[in-house]
Design a protein around this motif. Structure first.
Motif, PDB file in Angstrom:
ATOM      1  N   UNK A  76       3.182  -0.342   4.562  1.00 25.99           N
ATOM      2  CA  UNK A  76       2.080  -0.745   4.410  1.00 25.99           C
ATOM      3  C   UNK A  76       0.970  -2.015   4.017  1.00 25.99           C
ATOM      4  N   UNK A  77       2.216  -1.657   2.573  1.00 28.44           N
ATOM      5  CA  UNK A  77       1.358  -2.563   1.957  1.00 28.44           C
ATOM      6  C   UNK A  77       1.757  -4.300   2.234  1.00 28.44           C
ATOM      7  N   UNK A  88      -7.328  -1.407   2.273  1.00 24.71           N
ATOM      8  CA  UNK A  88      -7.781  -0.471   1.633  1.00 24.71           C
ATOM      9  C   UNK A  88      -6.179   0.061   2.226  1.00 24.71           C
ATOM     10  N   UNK A  89      -6.006   0.760   1.017  1.00 26.13           N
ATOM     11  CA  UNK A  89      -4.315   1.530   0.868  1.00 26.13           C
ATOM     12  C   UNK A  89      -4.226   2.622   0.503  1.00 26.13           C
ATOM     13  N   UNK A  90      -5.084   4.143   0.998  1.00 27.36           N
ATOM     14  CA  UNK A  90      -5.131   5.677   0.615  1.00 27.36           C
ATOM     15  C   UNK A  90      -4.780   6.280   1.392  1.00 27.36           C
ATOM     16  N   UNK A  91      -4.505   8.014   1.243  1.00 25.16           N
ATOM     17  CA  UNK A  91      -4.332   9.034   1.949  1.00 25.16           C
ATOM     18  C   UNK A  91      -5.567   8.992   2.777  1.00 25.16           C
ATOM     19  N   UNK A 149       4.345  -1.847  -5.771  1.00 26.09           N
ATOM     20  CA  UNK A 149       4.735  -3.252  -6.995  1.00 26.09           C
ATOM     21  C   UNK A 149       5.921  -3.872  -6.488  1.00 26.09           C
ATOM     22  N   UNK A 150       6.718  -3.220  -6.257  1.00 23.02           N
ATOM     23  CA  UNK A 150       8.089  -4.633  -6.245  1.00 23.02           C
ATOM     24  C   UNK A 150       7.623  -6.233  -4.932  1.00 23.02           C
ATOM     25  N   UNK A 151       6.803  -4.865  -3.896  1.00 23.37           N
ATOM     26  CA  UNK A 151       6.330  -6.496  -2.839  1.00 23.37           C
ATOM     27  C   UNK A 151       5.276  -7.038  -2.954  1.00 23.37           C
ATOM     28  N   UNK A 152       4.242  -6.188  -4.228  1.00 21.67           N
ATOM     29  CA  UNK A 152       3.741  -7.398  -4.352  1.00 21.67           C
ATOM     30  C   UNK A 152       3.540  -7.686  -5.925  1.00 21.67           C
ATOM     31  N   UNK A 153       4.396  -7.751  -6.325  1.00 19.52           N
ATOM     32  CA  UNK A 153       5.208  -8.328  -7.318  1.00 19.52           C
ATOM     33  C   UNK A 153       5.793  -9.807  -6.979  1.00 19.52           C
TER      34      UNK A 153
END
Length: 436
Positions: free
Chosen positions: A101-102, A47-50, A127-131
């Motif tokens: 943090x991702x 859960x990655x929100x501010x 996105x780049x890390x998730x991909x």
């Protein structure tokens, strides 16, 4: 652009590759082979929100509604008899923290999917890390499109489900001259490109365009320019604390909503609560969800959420509801992937994504009514609506689409091709993976 190993550093400003290569995060070959979900354990999700900084006015409630949805699911037995465990991180309205943090969530915490982000800048940071990790990220709010990714599921409206209705409505009812005001990052600028297309089709005219930094609160110079330009309405893509400040200063500068309404893609019940109902009254919002929607599922959602430990904000909101839908879409995708795999330990993040095309959230789950995930581009089919803020801070729905509108991420970029489940199908016949 297409994400590759070669341009990973460039696209993430270096943060992605640093996070991936950090020694304390690297997994051994043995641990990498471990299942994402272990029998007898919990199902971890990020859960990655501010919860702090200028974006917290909206994103904190997104954090709370994820917890609320997880509690609901856990109370009903979880998934495959396992409880869901949220790993909650405050991104502090800092784009670098999203990218850092991702990696932590994927590599150290071993979450099988992550919910997060309210800005396209934050989505592009992760996105780049998730991909690169072939992981899964749920982006639960409106965005500009022009992307075709294989590791992100979007549960908010695209521009063709958003401003394509709002712009003609405002021109028809208030006039052809519009002043564009947005926060200074990619989503407002791309949203305004879309708005200009819809404006041109109805004979409208842009008489000014200004952007303020994220978190910026000084609008007096812009309002001076607006006085000189004399638009018929303002089209706003200002977000977070800046949105609150703009509406307050609108009143302080002596403007009136009945003479110069603000048409927004972002100013909902949460922002109005923060700015005061007087500052929101009379202005317009395009969104698929409003707290005032009159149906049994929404009544239940509003009542249960507001009386829960998470409902301290006092209202529900389009972004919260889209986040709530993301959790239930993820649950349905996980259950479908499990049925296909036959073993919970065999399920991977990518399997959930691939199983999610065509997932339907029916009227008994979705507060806005039936929606479903497009099997090609993994965005959501929904019914756009336009609401006008009332004196009590709630919105009166004054226009609603009769039919669902298909998500079209390339609506003003048809020359780029068509987004399909396996990539962007370009006009020359090539297929490009993970296009941003």
């Amino acid at each position: 652009m297409t994400i590759t190993r070669r341009n990973l550093i460039k696209n993430a400003g270096g943060a992605a590759i640093v996070a991936v290569a950090a020694p304390n995060l690297i997994l051994s070959t043995a641990s990498a082979a471990q299942p994402w979900i272990a029998k007898g354990g919990t199902i971890k999700v990020g859960v990655l929100f501010s919860q702090s900084g200028p974006l917290a006015v909206v994103e904190n409630d997104s954090t709370q509604v994820v917890r609320f949805a997880i509690d609901e699911i856990n109370a009903n037995g979880g998934v495959a008899g396992l409880q869901i465990e949220p790993v909650v991180i405050d991104a502090k309205s800092d784009i670098k923290i999203y990218s850092e943090k991702i990696s932590q969530l994927i590599l150290r915490d071993r979450v099988i999917s992550t919910f997060g982000g309210y800005t396209s800048a934050s989505r592009r940071a992760v996105a780049p890390i998730v991909m690169a990790r072939d992981h899964l990220f749920y982006y639960p709010t409106c965005y500009e499109g022009r992307e075709c990714t294989q590791n992100i599921i979007n549960t908010g409206p695209l521009a063709n489900q958003h401003s394509q209705d709002l712009i003609p409505f405002m021109v028809e009812n208030f006039g052809k001259k519009v002043y564009l005001v947005g926060s200074n990052y990619i989503w407002p600028k791309e949203s305004n490109k879309n708005a200009k297309v819809w404006l041109e089709k109805v004979g409208g005219e842009v008489v000014g365009e200004e952007y303020v930094p994220l978190g910026g609160s000084e609008f007096a110079p812009i309002f001076n320019k607006i006085r000189q330009a004399k638009p018929d309405f303002i089209f706003s893509t200002v977000i977070g604390d800046s949105d609150v400040a703009m509406h307050k200063q609108f009143l302080e500068e002596g403007f009136k909503a009945d003479k110069l309404p603000i048409a927004s893609l972002t100013t909902g019940e949460i922002e109005v609560r923060a700015m005061g109902a007087e500052a929101g009254a009379g202005h317009f919002l395009s969104a698929p969800y409003f707290q005032a929607l009159d149906n049994p599922t929404n009544h239940r959602f509003v009542e249960n959420y507001l009386k829960s430990p998470y409902g301290g904000g006092g209202v529900t909101h389009y972004n919260m509801e889209e986040t709530y839908l993301a959790v239930y879409a993820w649950k349905a995708g996980l259950e479908k992937a499990l049925a296909q795999a036959g073993d919970i330990e065999a399920v991977t993040p990518r399997m959930i994504r691939d199983a999610s095309g065509g997932i339907v959230l029916d009227d008994d789950i979705s507060p806005e009514g039936k929606v479903w995930i497009d099997p090609d581009n993994f965005n959501i089919w929904l019914k756009p609506k336009i609401g006008q803020c009332q004196g009590d801070g709630q919105f009166k729905i004054i226009r609603a689409a009769a039919e669902h509108v298909a998500p079209d991420p390339m609506s003003i970029y048809p020359e780029r091709g068509v987004c399909k489940a396996d990539g962007l199908h370009a006009p020359d016949g090539t297929i490009q993976k993970n296009v941003l």
